[in-house]
Enzyme design. Structure first.
Site, PDB file in Angstrom:
ATOM      1  NE  ARG A 167      -3.500   2.309   2.570  1.00 10.44           N
ATOM      2  CZ  ARG A 167      -4.571   2.559   3.327  1.00 10.44           C
ATOM      3  NH1 ARG A 167      -5.109   1.726   4.244  1.00 10.44           N
ATOM      4  NH2 ARG A 167      -5.070   3.920   3.392  1.00 10.44           N
TER       5      ARG A 167
ATOM      6  CG  ASN B  53     -10.973  -1.689  -0.672  1.00  8.03           C
ATOM      7  OD1 ASN B  53     -11.902  -1.595  -1.579  1.00  8.03           O
ATOM      8  ND2 ASN B  53     -10.877  -0.920   0.487  1.00  8.03           N
TER       9      ASN B  53
ATOM     10  CB  CYS C 284     -17.964  -0.349  -0.407  1.00 11.25           C
ATOM     11  SG  CYS C 284     -17.327   1.183   0.238  1.00 11.25           S
ATOM     12  CG  ASP C 285     -16.333   0.510   5.492  1.00 13.16           C
ATOM     13  OD1 ASP C 285     -16.059   1.223   4.449  1.00 13.16           O
ATOM     14  OD2 ASP C 285     -15.807   0.523   6.362  1.00 13.16           O
TER      15      ASP C 285
ATOM     16  CG  HIS D  79     -14.219   3.706  -2.689  1.00 14.68           C
ATOM     17  ND1 HIS D  79     -13.011   3.258  -2.305  1.00 14.68           N
ATOM     18  CD2 HIS D  79     -14.878   3.312  -1.520  1.00 14.68           C
ATOM     19  CE1 HIS D  79     -12.927   2.560  -1.210  1.00 14.68           C
ATOM     20  NE2 HIS D  79     -14.140   2.487  -1.095  1.00 14.68           N
TER      21      HIS D  79
ATOM     22  CE1 TYR E 184     -11.591   8.080   0.980  1.00 16.88           C
ATOM     23  CE2 TYR E 184     -11.220   5.965  -0.568  1.00 16.88           C
ATOM     24  CZ  TYR E 184     -11.161   6.500   0.625  1.00 16.88           C
ATOM     25  OH  TYR E 184     -10.345   6.182   1.587  1.00 16.88           O
TER      26      TYR E 184
ATOM     27  NE  ARG F 123      -5.585   6.321   6.684  1.00 13.71           N
ATOM     28  CZ  ARG F 123      -5.911   6.602   8.197  1.00 13.71           C
ATOM     29  NH1 ARG F 123      -5.380   7.400   8.784  1.00 13.71           N
ATOM     30  NH2 ARG F 123      -6.643   5.789   8.599  1.00 13.71           N
TER      31      ARG F 123
HETATM   32  N1  LIG Z   1     -14.723  -2.267   1.108  1.00 14.71           N
HETATM   33  C1  LIG Z   1     -14.669  -1.574   2.390  1.00 14.71           C
HETATM   34  O1  LIG Z   1     -15.321  -0.731   2.354  1.00 14.71           O
HETATM   35  C2  LIG Z   1     -13.511  -1.850   3.343  1.00 14.71           C
HETATM   36  C3  LIG Z   1     -13.518  -1.339   4.607  1.00 14.71           C
HETATM   37  C4  LIG Z   1     -12.365  -1.577   5.190  1.00 14.71           C
HETATM   38  C5  LIG Z   1     -11.230  -2.121   4.748  1.00 14.71           C
HETATM   39  N2  LIG Z   1     -11.325  -3.019   3.559  1.00 14.71           N
HETATM   40  C6  LIG Z   1     -10.398  -3.554   3.055  1.00 14.71           C
HETATM   41  O2  LIG Z   1     -10.131  -4.736   3.856  1.00 14.71           O
HETATM   42  C7  LIG Z   1      -8.945  -5.345   3.557  1.00 14.71           C
HETATM   43  C8  LIG Z   1      -8.151  -5.688   4.887  1.00 14.71           C
HETATM   44  O3  LIG Z   1      -7.510  -4.427   5.307  1.00 14.71           O
HETATM   45  P1  LIG Z   1      -6.441  -4.268   6.615  1.00 14.71           P
HETATM   46  O4  LIG Z   1      -6.198  -2.589   6.621  1.00 14.71           O
HETATM   47  O5  LIG Z   1      -7.214  -4.818   7.771  1.00 14.71           O
HETATM   48  O6  LIG Z   1      -5.500  -4.921   5.943  1.00 14.71           O
HETATM   49  P2  LIG Z   1      -4.523  -5.960   6.738  1.00 14.71           P
HETATM   50  O7  LIG Z   1      -3.227  -5.899   5.920  1.00 14.71           O
HETATM   51  O8  LIG Z   1      -4.275  -5.922   8.203  1.00 14.71           O
HETATM   52  O9  LIG Z   1      -4.933  -7.288   6.396  1.00 14.71           O
HETATM   53  C9  LIG Z   1      -5.192  -7.949   5.369  1.00 14.71           C
HETATM   54  C10 LIG Z   1      -4.867  -9.512   5.560  1.00 14.71           C
HETATM   55  O10 LIG Z   1      -4.853 -10.061   4.603  1.00 14.71           O
HETATM   56  C11 LIG Z   1      -3.757 -11.108   4.225  1.00 14.71           C
HETATM   57  N3  LIG Z   1      -3.731 -11.625   3.013  1.00 14.71           N
HETATM   58  C12 LIG Z   1      -3.187 -10.920   1.952  1.00 14.71           C
HETATM   59  N4  LIG Z   1      -3.058 -11.810   0.739  1.00 14.71           N
HETATM   60  C13 LIG Z   1      -3.803 -12.858   1.397  1.00 14.71           C
HETATM   61  C14 LIG Z   1      -4.293 -14.023   0.591  1.00 14.71           C
HETATM   62  N5  LIG Z   1      -3.842 -14.047  -0.748  1.00 14.71           N
HETATM   63  N6  LIG Z   1      -4.945 -15.083   1.122  1.00 14.71           N
HETATM   64  C15 LIG Z   1      -5.288 -14.926   2.214  1.00 14.71           C
HETATM   65  N7  LIG Z   1      -4.953 -13.794   3.111  1.00 14.71           N
HETATM   66  C16 LIG Z   1      -4.260 -12.839   2.590  1.00 14.71           C
HETATM   67  C17 LIG Z   1      -2.689 -10.563   4.845  1.00 14.71           C
HETATM   68  O11 LIG Z   1      -1.728 -11.354   5.386  1.00 14.71           O
HETATM   69  C18 LIG Z   1      -3.146  -9.794   6.024  1.00 14.71           C
HETATM   70  O12 LIG Z   1      -3.277 -10.429   7.339  1.00 14.71           O
HETATM   71  C19 LIG Z   1      -8.347  -4.359   2.680  1.00 14.71           C
HETATM   72  O13 LIG Z   1      -8.561  -4.790   1.330  1.00 14.71           O
HETATM   73  C20 LIG Z   1      -9.145  -2.937   2.813  1.00 14.71           C
HETATM   74  O14 LIG Z   1      -8.878  -2.223   1.758  1.00 14.71           O
HETATM   75  C21 LIG Z   1     -12.326  -2.549   2.841  1.00 14.71           C
HETATM   76  O1  LIG Z   2      -6.953   4.497   5.221  1.00 12.74           O
HETATM   77  P1  LIG Z   2      -7.794   3.285   5.948  1.00 12.74           P
HETATM   78  O2  LIG Z   2      -7.097   2.075   6.006  1.00 12.74           O
HETATM   79  O3  LIG Z   2      -7.924   3.768   7.385  1.00 12.74           O
HETATM   80  O4  LIG Z   2      -9.293   3.527   5.402  1.00 12.74           O
HETATM   81  C1  LIG Z   2      -9.503   2.963   4.171  1.00 12.74           C
HETATM   82  C2  LIG Z   2     -10.856   2.408   3.955  1.00 12.74           C
HETATM   83  O5  LIG Z   2     -11.623   3.621   4.235  1.00 12.74           O
HETATM   84  C3  LIG Z   2     -12.997   3.198   3.653  1.00 12.74           C
HETATM   85  O6  LIG Z   2     -13.740   2.784   5.198  1.00 12.74           O
HETATM   86  C4  LIG Z   2     -13.661   3.804   6.130  1.00 12.74           C
HETATM   87  C5  LIG Z   2     -15.138   4.498   6.319  1.00 12.74           C
HETATM   88  O7  LIG Z   2     -15.589   5.189   5.216  1.00 12.74           O
HETATM   89  C6  LIG Z   2     -15.231   5.611   7.292  1.00 12.74           C
HETATM   90  O8  LIG Z   2     -16.195   5.983   7.395  1.00 12.74           O
HETATM   91  C7  LIG Z   2     -14.303   5.558   8.582  1.00 12.74           C
HETATM   92  O9  LIG Z   2     -15.250   4.721   9.276  1.00 12.74           O
HETATM   93  O10 LIG Z   2     -13.260   4.319   8.732  1.00 12.74           O
HETATM   94  C8  LIG Z   2     -13.513   3.320   7.528  1.00 12.74           C
HETATM   95  C9  LIG Z   2     -12.038   2.638   7.508  1.00 12.74           C
HETATM   96  O11 LIG Z   2     -10.914   3.052   8.513  1.00 12.74           O
HETATM   97  C10 LIG Z   2     -13.453   2.558   2.766  1.00 12.74           C
HETATM   98  O12 LIG Z   2     -14.836   2.170   2.555  1.00 12.74           O
HETATM   99  C11 LIG Z   2     -12.612   1.510   2.563  1.00 12.74           C
HETATM  100  O13 LIG Z   2     -12.727   0.755   1.259  1.00 12.74           O
HETATM  101  C12 LIG Z   2     -11.136   1.882   2.597  1.00 12.74           C
HETATM  102  O14 LIG Z   2     -10.306   0.569   2.780  1.00 12.74           O
HETATM  103 MN   LIG Z   3     -14.841   0.910   0.683  1.00 11.90          MN
END
Ligand SMILES: NC(=O)c1ccc[n+]([C@@H]2O[C@H](COP(=O)([O-])OP(=O)(O)OC[C@H]3O[C@@H](n4cnc5c(N)ncnc54)[C@H](O)[C@@H]3O)[C@@H](O)[C@H]2O)c1
Ligand SMILES: O=P(O)(O)OC[C@H]1O[C@H](O[C@H]2[C@H](O)[C@@H](O)[C@@H](O)O[C@@H]2CO)[C@H](O)[C@@H](O)[C@@H]1O
Ligand SMILES: [Mn+2]
Length: 441
Positions: A93, A147, A169-170, A200, A264, A284
């Site tokens: 990242r 993501n 997505c949240d 987003h 976003y 970030r």
């Molecule tokens: N869609 C949303 O709204 C939303 C909100 C919050 C977080 N997210 C997403 O959730 C994910 C996790 O975020 P985080 O900040 O906790 O990350 P993180 O790095 O703390 O955790 C991700 C985990 O995934 C594991 N991983 C990576 N590749 C893998 C694979 N091929 N198979 C199994 N495990 C694997 C890593 O080892 C790690 O432990 C990210 O993609 C983030 O963008 C999405």
């Molecule tokens: O930079 P990060 O890892 O803190 O956040 C990236 C993620 O951001 C979104 O989730 C947010 C949410 O929208 C906001 O309201 C707040 O509560 O925090 C969340 C995460 O910390 C987003 O939807 C994700 O896709 C991003 O990965």
């Molecule tokens: Mn999202």
């Protein structure tokens, strides 16, 4: 009520403890008999799992807990996969954010070239999770929020069209919580929202209470002055950078004052300002590594060292309860109205039916039933079509291993000023992502 078995894929995620605490809070309406953690990084997952095992043994000893890196063990006999993997972890990242900044382009996890790079890393491993689920638990559903959700959703649409994968997505949920606070409502669930866009990248265009009263004018007035910043300090994000994003919605909304924007969109409308306010040496990813990641892992280690989770500072991620709402909608056919990333298929008749759009759906045991949005205005149509093309070109590049398609994708992103910059950037991204991307030619 049937009890469920759940696998959290990306068990070592910083979000796992908060989600487990949230699941425990909702056991009365969504009972669980098994929680499995699955990750491909044993060491990282072991810390989170060690703490979660102690926590569960103290608060819900009836739940079977499994932590594994073996796909067969992880994906057998389950009802739901909650997927939140981060392919390449925070180290990558950081690259996604810092490489574009070296070229004067914004560096962001899911938007612009950083999001494209992350997409190229995520497609294969997310499809792998889908395949594990279908091999070992063919009746299960995957609730995916890994993501970049827009690109992942396009990949699952194109490459696993019949799989039971829901992409969600949240971000709209987080913003709706702020809207509810602005309006003085107890919960975002008191609002019925109409929203359309891409992940987003979208707009609210109608928000009413349950009696049908129009709440949009009051919200528009507030956002025009303060963005989504609310008076209620308890609703503010712990990190200032997020609050800057919520405040910036004020400027984003000025471009189309009739609607309310996803935060976003600032990355697409004000990329020059974002670059000017970025520190190329501390992005970030660094904030998250120094903040959330350190906090979660040190709390987990403390639980393991002391043998108890009593008094832990780990807290429930209540805003993640949308994941339980989604699981319940499938499990109990609740027909809950939720925003999901689904194939357009005519819901917005004046854009590509094969675009993956984020729109309201009714969710039941057969999956989502998208609601009709209707034709959208030229401004949003133009923006969305350009961005849809970017997302489709990324998946095309991954499938065909095409350098050309990826260069086109980066060139087409509104965040990139020229094809020359796009090419230089792409070459640096290829170098940094050698271990993750297919070899392009
Ligand atoms: N869609 C949303 O709204 C939303 C909100 C919050 C977080 N997210 C997403 O959730 C994910 C996790 O975020 P985080 O900040 O906790 O990350 P993180 O790095 O703390 O955790 C991700 C985990 O995934 C594991 N991983 C990576 N590749 C893998 C694979 N091929 N198979 C199994 N495990 C694997 C890593 O080892 C790690 O432990 C990210 O993609 C983030 O963008 C999405
Ligand atoms: O930079 P990060 O890892 O803190 O956040 C990236 C993620 O951001 C979104 O989730 C947010 C949410 O929208 C906001 O309201 C707040 O509560 O925090 C969340 C995460 O910390 C987003 O939807 C994700 O896709 C991003 O990965
Ligand atoms: Mn999202």
């Amino acid at each position: 009520m049937k009890k469920h078995a759940i696998t959290i894929a990306g068990g070592g995620s910083t979000f796992t403890p908060g989600i487990i605490l949230m699941l425990l809070e909702h056991l009365d309406t969504f009972p669980i008999h098994t929680i499995k953690l699955y990750d491909n990084d044993k060491e990282r997952q072991d810390t989170v799992a060690g703490a979660c095992e102690i926590l569960l043994s103290e608060r819900a000893p009836e739940i079977t807990f499994v932590s594994t890196i073996d796909p067969k063990e992880a994906f057998s006999d389950i009802d739901f996969v909650m997927a939140h993997i981060r392919v390449g972890k925070y180290k990558m990242r950081e690259q996604d954010e810092k490489i574009p900044l070296r070229h004067g382009v914004l560096g962001q996890e899911t938007c612009g070239p950083g999001g494209i790079a992350y997409g190229m890393r995520s497609i294969g491993p997310v499809l792998e999770l889908v395949d594990y689920m279908e091999t070992y638990s063919p009746d299960a559903w995957m609730l995916n929020y890994s993501n970049p959700a827009a690109i992942v959703a396009e990949a699952t649409r194109r490459l696993r069209p019949h799989s039971k994968v829901l992409n969600i997505c949240d971000m709209p949920i987080g913003i709706e919580e702020l809207m509810a606070s602005i309006l003085g409502l107890k919960s975002r669930k008191e609002m019925i929202v109409k929203y359309y866009g891409l992940n987003h990248f979208g707009w609210w265009y109608d928000i009413r209470d349950k009696e049908g009263n129009d709440l949009l004018p009051r919200l528009r007035e507030h956002v025009a002055k303060y963005g989504y910043v609310t008076k209620d300090k308890s609703k503010q994000h712990a990190d200032a950078s997020w609050n800057d994003t919520f405040a910036k919605a004020r400027d984003v909304q000025r471009i189309d004052p009739e609607t309310l924007p996803n935060t976003y969109l600032k990355y697409y409308f004000f990329p020059d300002e974002v670059v000017a306010h970025s520190n190329p040496a501390y992005t970030r990813a660094n904030e998250v590594m120094d903040g959330r990641e350190k906090f979660v892992f040190s709390e987990c280690q403390t639980i393991i060292d002391t043998g108890t989770a009593r008094g832990t500072a780990l807290h429930i991620d209540e805003h993640a309860s949308y994941i339980v709402d989604l699981a319940k909608a499938i499990a109990y056919n609740t027909q809950e109205r939720m925003l999901l990333i689904v194939e357009n298929n005519g819901a917005i008749p004046n854009i590509d039916p094969e675009a993956m759009v984020e729109i309201p759906c009714l969710v039941g045991s057969t999956g989502p039933e998208p609601l009709t949005v209707g034709p959208i205005p030229p401004f949003q149509k133009g923006l969305m079509e350009q961005q849809v093309a970017v997302e489709k070109l990324v998946v095309e590049a991954w499938v065909t291993k095409s350098y050309q398609a990826l260069w086109q994708a980066i060139t087409l992103s509104r965040t990139v000023p020229s094809a020359t910059v796009a090419k230089a950037l792409l070459d640096d991204l290829i170098e940094a992502n050698k271990a993750f991307w297919p070899e392009l030619s």
